[in-house]
Motif scaffolding. Structure first.
Motif, PDB file in Angstrom:
ATOM      1  N   GLN A  76       0.838  -1.203   0.000  1.00  0.00           N
ATOM      2  CA  GLN A  76       0.000   0.000   0.000  1.00  0.00           C
ATOM      3  C   GLN A  76       0.873   1.252   0.000  1.00  0.00           C
ATOM      4  O   GLN A  76       0.616   2.210  -0.733  1.00  0.00           O
ATOM      5  N   ARG A  77       1.912   1.243   0.829  1.00  0.00           N
ATOM      6  CA  ARG A  77       2.812   2.394   0.897  1.00  0.00           C
ATOM      7  C   ARG A  77       3.517   2.591  -0.444  1.00  0.00           C
ATOM      8  O   ARG A  77       3.691   3.722  -0.903  1.00  0.00           O
ATOM      9  N   GLN A  80       1.155   4.251  -2.773  1.00  0.00           N
ATOM     10  CA  GLN A  80       1.045   5.671  -2.447  1.00  0.00           C
ATOM     11  C   GLN A  80       2.261   6.432  -2.966  1.00  0.00           C
ATOM     12  O   GLN A  80       2.127   7.517  -3.555  1.00  0.00           O
ATOM     13  N   SER A  83       2.108   6.923  -6.677  1.00  0.00           N
ATOM     14  CA  SER A  83       1.213   8.008  -7.086  1.00  0.00           C
ATOM     15  C   SER A  83       1.831   9.369  -6.772  1.00  0.00           C
ATOM     16  O   SER A  83       1.674  10.323  -7.540  1.00  0.00           O
ATOM     17  N   GLN A  84       2.558   9.465  -5.661  1.00  0.00           N
ATOM     18  CA  GLN A  84       3.237  10.725  -5.343  1.00  0.00           C
ATOM     19  C   GLN A  84       4.302  11.032  -6.384  1.00  0.00           C
ATOM     20  O   GLN A  84       4.423  12.185  -6.829  1.00  0.00           O
ATOM     21  N   GLN A 125      -4.855  10.940  -7.881  1.00  0.00           N
ATOM     22  CA  GLN A 125      -3.547  10.729  -7.301  1.00  0.00           C
ATOM     23  C   GLN A 125      -2.769  12.037  -7.160  1.00  0.00           C
ATOM     24  O   GLN A 125      -1.727  12.075  -6.543  1.00  0.00           O
ATOM     25  N   PHE A 128      -1.549  14.493  -3.562  1.00  0.00           N
ATOM     26  CA  PHE A 128      -0.253  14.701  -2.932  1.00  0.00           C
ATOM     27  C   PHE A 128       0.434  15.918  -3.525  1.00  0.00           C
ATOM     28  O   PHE A 128       1.053  16.706  -2.823  1.00  0.00           O
TER      29      PHE A 128
END
Length: 151
Positions: A76-77, A80, A83-84, A125, A128
């Motif tokens: 999951q991280r 993320q 996407s960042q 996304q 961020f």
């Protein structure tokens, strides 16, 4: 001659008995008791080994479950962070395009410094990137400033 043979007892063939029947029974009883003790000890050893192995299996299962959960959190991280990175790449492309535009004009306008707008980013996304831009557009005391991109 025949009378002589009949009167003689035939000789015993085979093993000669060293113990009486009672002594033999006592020795068999003792041997059986010793065998039962050895068998019970061996059974207890096997039962302890089974308990130890079952505990090891349970420990490994719980460790495996913890590792699976850690892997899911890491995945999951990673998603993320992906996407960042994609959002920041878009911002970088926008900033480079702005630099190119300013470089072509050759006259940077410092009085009305431009900043990259988040409204043009249409994917979820880019949240961020929006947070990052919002942080970049505020100074240390919390006042809103326009961050210009100049060559």
């Amino acid at each position: 001659m025949s009378s002589r043979m009949i009167s003689e007892e035939p000789s015993k063939v085979g093993r000669h008995r060293l113990y009486s029947n009672e002594q033999r029974k006592d020795r068999n009883r003792e041997a059986q008791a010793a065998f039962r003790v050895r068998r019970n000890k061996y059974t207890e050893t096997l039962e302890l080994a089974v308990e130890k192995n079952e505990k090891t299996i349970e420990d490994l299962k719980s460790a495996n479950e913890r590792n699976i959960q850690r892997a899911e959190v890491a995945e999951q991280r990673c998603a993320q962070l992906d996407s960042q990175v994609a959002s920041l790449e878009k911002l970088l492309q926008a900033a480079l395009a702005e630099n190119e535009r300013v470089a072509q004009n050759k006259t940077p306008d410092t009085s009305s410094a431009s900043y990259v707008s988040v409204t043009s980013l249409d994917q979820p996304q880019d949240i961020f990137a929006a947070k990052w831009l919002e942080e970049m557009n505020h100074n240390a005391i919390g006042e809103f400033i326009k961050v210009g991109v100049f060559l």
